[in-house]
Write a protein that holds these residues in place. Structure first.
Motif, PDB file in Angstrom:
ATOM      1  N   PRO A  40       1.609  -6.205  -3.676  1.00 30.11           N
ATOM      2  CA  PRO A  40       0.378  -5.756  -4.321  1.00 30.11           C
ATOM      3  C   PRO A  40       0.323  -4.233  -4.416  1.00 30.11           C
ATOM      4  CG  PRO A  40      -0.095  -7.439  -2.687  1.00 30.11           C
ATOM      5  CD  PRO A  40       1.355  -7.050  -2.520  1.00 30.11           C
ATOM      6  N   THR A  41      -0.298  -3.743  -5.467  1.00 29.01           N
ATOM      7  CA  THR A  41      -0.358  -2.302  -5.693  1.00 29.01           C
ATOM      8  C   THR A  41      -1.288  -1.586  -4.727  1.00 29.01           C
ATOM      9  OG1 THR A  41      -2.083  -2.590  -7.350  1.00 29.01           O
ATOM     10  CG2 THR A  41       0.207  -2.497  -8.137  1.00 29.01           C
ATOM     11  N   ASN A  42      -2.120  -2.329  -3.998  1.00 32.19           N
ATOM     12  CA  ASN A  42      -3.065  -1.684  -3.078  1.00 32.19           C
ATOM     13  C   ASN A  42      -2.539  -1.566  -1.652  1.00 32.19           C
ATOM     14  OD1 ASN A  42      -3.213  -4.450  -2.572  1.00 32.19           O
ATOM     15  ND2 ASN A  42      -5.398  -4.433  -2.192  1.00 32.19           N
ATOM     16  N   PHE A  43      -1.231  -1.757  -1.460  1.00 31.34           N
ATOM     17  CA  PHE A  43      -0.648  -1.622  -0.125  1.00 31.34           C
ATOM     18  C   PHE A  43      -0.585  -0.159   0.297  1.00 31.34           C
ATOM     19  CE2 PHE A  43       2.091  -5.486   1.209  1.00 31.34           C
ATOM     20  CZ  PHE A  43       1.017  -6.324   1.003  1.00 31.34           C
ATOM     21  N   PRO A  44      -0.888   0.130   1.574  1.00 32.17           N
ATOM     22  CA  PRO A  44      -0.718   1.492   2.083  1.00 32.17           C
ATOM     23  C   PRO A  44       0.761   1.904   1.999  1.00 32.17           C
ATOM     24  CG  PRO A  44      -2.066   0.196   3.583  1.00 32.17           C
ATOM     25  CD  PRO A  44      -1.484  -0.765   2.578  1.00 32.17           C
ATOM     26  N   PRO A  45       1.040   3.202   1.875  1.00 36.25           N
ATOM     27  CA  PRO A  45       2.423   3.674   1.749  1.00 36.25           C
ATOM     28  C   PRO A  45       3.338   3.231   2.897  1.00 36.25           C
ATOM     29  CG  PRO A  45       0.905   5.454   1.274  1.00 36.25           C
ATOM     30  CD  PRO A  45       0.081   4.292   1.761  1.00 36.25           C
ATOM     31  N   ALA A  46       2.826   3.179   4.123  1.00 33.15           N
ATOM     32  CA  ALA A  46       3.664   2.772   5.259  1.00 33.15           C
ATOM     33  C   ALA A  46       4.125   1.325   5.110  1.00 33.15           C
ATOM     34  CB  ALA A  46       2.910   2.953   6.572  1.00 33.15           C
ATOM     35  N   TYR A  47       3.293   0.473   4.524  1.00 36.28           N
ATOM     36  CA  TYR A  47       3.673  -0.921   4.320  1.00 36.28           C
ATOM     37  C   TYR A  47       4.809  -1.003   3.292  1.00 36.28           C
ATOM     38  CZ  TYR A  47      -0.635  -2.463   6.711  1.00 36.28           C
ATOM     39  OH  TYR A  47      -1.642  -2.697   7.619  1.00 36.28           O
ATOM     40  N   VAL A  48       4.658  -0.286   2.192  1.00 39.68           N
ATOM     41  CA  VAL A  48       5.681  -0.288   1.144  1.00 39.68           C
ATOM     42  C   VAL A  48       6.988   0.279   1.687  1.00 39.68           C
ATOM     43  CG1 VAL A  48       6.282   0.599  -1.141  1.00 39.68           C
ATOM     44  CG2 VAL A  48       3.929  -0.106  -0.662  1.00 39.68           C
ATOM     45  N   GLU A  49       6.887   1.366   2.429  1.00 46.23           N
ATOM     46  CA  GLU A  49       8.079   1.991   3.025  1.00 46.23           C
ATOM     47  C   GLU A  49       8.790   1.016   3.963  1.00 46.23           C
ATOM     48  OE1 GLU A  49      10.790   5.056   3.962  1.00 46.23           O
ATOM     49  OE2 GLU A  49       9.136   5.199   2.542  1.00 46.23           O
ATOM     50  N   TYR A  50       8.037   0.331   4.831  1.00 47.73           N
ATOM     51  CA  TYR A  50       8.639  -0.600   5.781  1.00 47.73           C
ATOM     52  C   TYR A  50       9.320  -1.756   5.046  1.00 47.73           C
ATOM     53  CZ  TYR A  50       9.494  -3.508   9.795  1.00 47.73           C
ATOM     54  OH  TYR A  50      10.129  -4.270  10.749  1.00 47.73           O
ATOM     55  N   LEU A  51       8.670  -2.274   4.017  1.00 46.12           N
ATOM     56  CA  LEU A  51       9.260  -3.377   3.258  1.00 46.12           C
ATOM     57  C   LEU A  51      10.593  -2.984   2.634  1.00 46.12           C
ATOM     58  CD1 LEU A  51       6.121  -4.887   1.522  1.00 46.12           C
ATOM     59  CD2 LEU A  51       7.581  -6.012   3.213  1.00 46.12           C
ATOM     60  N   GLN A  68      -2.560 -10.154   4.737  1.00 50.72           N
ATOM     61  CA  GLN A  68      -3.719 -10.447   5.583  1.00 50.72           C
ATOM     62  C   GLN A  68      -4.366  -9.148   6.059  1.00 50.72           C
ATOM     63  OE1 GLN A  68      -2.905 -12.887   9.024  1.00 50.72           O
ATOM     64  NE2 GLN A  68      -4.899 -12.486   9.921  1.00 50.72           N
ATOM     65  N   SER A  69      -3.551  -8.191   6.471  1.00 56.50           N
ATOM     66  CA  SER A  69      -4.051  -6.905   6.942  1.00 56.50           C
ATOM     67  C   SER A  69      -4.841  -6.184   5.851  1.00 56.50           C
ATOM     68  CB  SER A  69      -2.880  -6.024   7.397  1.00 56.50           C
ATOM     69  OG  SER A  69      -3.298  -4.699   7.613  1.00 56.50           O
ATOM     70  N   VAL A  70      -4.301  -6.158   4.643  1.00 52.05           N
ATOM     71  CA  VAL A  70      -4.971  -5.483   3.527  1.00 52.05           C
ATOM     72  C   VAL A  70      -6.272  -6.202   3.174  1.00 52.05           C
ATOM     73  CG1 VAL A  70      -4.783  -4.914   1.074  1.00 52.05           C
ATOM     74  CG2 VAL A  70      -2.885  -4.424   2.616  1.00 52.05           C
ATOM     75  N   ALA A  71      -6.264  -7.522   3.225  1.00 50.37           N
ATOM     76  CA  ALA A  71      -7.472  -8.286   2.913  1.00 50.37           C
ATOM     77  C   ALA A  71      -8.596  -7.972   3.890  1.00 50.37           C
ATOM     78  CB  ALA A  71      -7.176  -9.784   2.912  1.00 50.37           C
ATOM     79  N   GLU A  72      -8.243  -7.844   5.169  1.00 49.03           N
ATOM     80  CA  GLU A  72      -9.250  -7.554   6.189  1.00 49.03           C
ATOM     81  C   GLU A  72      -9.574  -6.064   6.262  1.00 49.03           C
ATOM     82  OE1 GLU A  72      -7.396  -9.191   9.650  1.00 49.03           O
ATOM     83  OE2 GLU A  72      -7.870 -11.251   9.101  1.00 49.03           O
ATOM     84  N   GLY A  73      -8.569  -5.222   6.063  1.00 48.49           N
ATOM     85  CA  GLY A  73      -8.748  -3.776   6.081  1.00 48.49           C
ATOM     86  C   GLY A  73      -9.110  -3.179   7.433  1.00 48.49           C
ATOM     87  N   VAL A  91      -0.726  -9.171  12.334  1.00 48.00           N
ATOM     88  CA  VAL A  91      -1.797  -8.187  12.290  1.00 48.00           C
ATOM     89  C   VAL A  91      -2.220  -7.975  13.738  1.00 48.00           C
ATOM     90  CG1 VAL A  91      -4.123  -7.692  11.454  1.00 48.00           C
ATOM     91  CG2 VAL A  91      -2.535  -8.978  10.006  1.00 48.00           C
ATOM     92  N   SER A  92      -2.294  -6.708  14.152  1.00 49.88           N
ATOM     93  CA  SER A  92      -2.584  -6.414  15.556  1.00 49.88           C
ATOM     94  C   SER A  92      -3.720  -5.406  15.687  1.00 49.88           C
ATOM     95  CB  SER A  92      -1.336  -5.862  16.239  1.00 49.88           C
ATOM     96  OG  SER A  92      -1.633  -5.443  17.555  1.00 49.88           O
ATOM     97  N   GLU A  93      -4.645  -5.708  16.585  1.00 48.52           N
ATOM     98  CA  GLU A  93      -5.755  -4.800  16.868  1.00 48.52           C
ATOM     99  C   GLU A  93      -5.279  -3.490  17.485  1.00 48.52           C
ATOM    100  OE1 GLU A  93      -8.534  -6.874  19.323  1.00 48.52           O
ATOM    101  OE2 GLU A  93      -9.014  -8.334  17.772  1.00 48.52           O
TER     102      GLU A  93
END
Length: 105
Positions: A40-51, A68-73, A91-93
């Motif tokens: 998805p285009t709304n992923f934070p940069p760290a998520y895209v980089e890790y992928l 799931q993380s992006v949905a919850e924010g 997803v971790s607190e």
């Protein structure tokens, strides 16, 4: 943009593209990883980089947790690598939203 039978409708999260949120670097990373998987285009940069750093087989596992993380924010992603062939993503607190921590135990 969200489309309806009558034509395009304005999306509720309009204005949240990688370019608008994180600049051209975020958009470049999103487009390069999107070619490999549907990111998805709304992923934070760290998520895209890790992928972009994980193999195709594990990418789908991480992608589900990230969605799931992006949905919850609220929280980021913790990747547990207890042994090389058994990796988990959740997803971790304990991880701030938008970050990925790859913990080797």
């Amino acid at each position: 943009m969200v489309y309806h039978r009558g034509g395009p409708l304005r999306s509720a999260d309009s204005g949240n593209s990688p370019i608008e949120k994180w600049g051209s670097e975020g958009a470049r990373r999103a487009s390069s990883v999107t070619a490999m998987t549907q990111v998805p285009t709304n992923f934070p940069p760290a998520y895209v980089e890790y992928l972009s750093t994980v193999d195709e087989g594990f990418r789908e596992t991480v992608l589900m947790a990230m969605k799931q993380s992006v949905a919850e924010g609220l929280h980021g992603i913790l990747v547990n690598s207890r042994v090389a062939h058994h990796r988990q993503a959740e997803v971790s607190e304990t991880v701030p939203y938008g970050q990925v921590i790859d913990a080797v135990h």
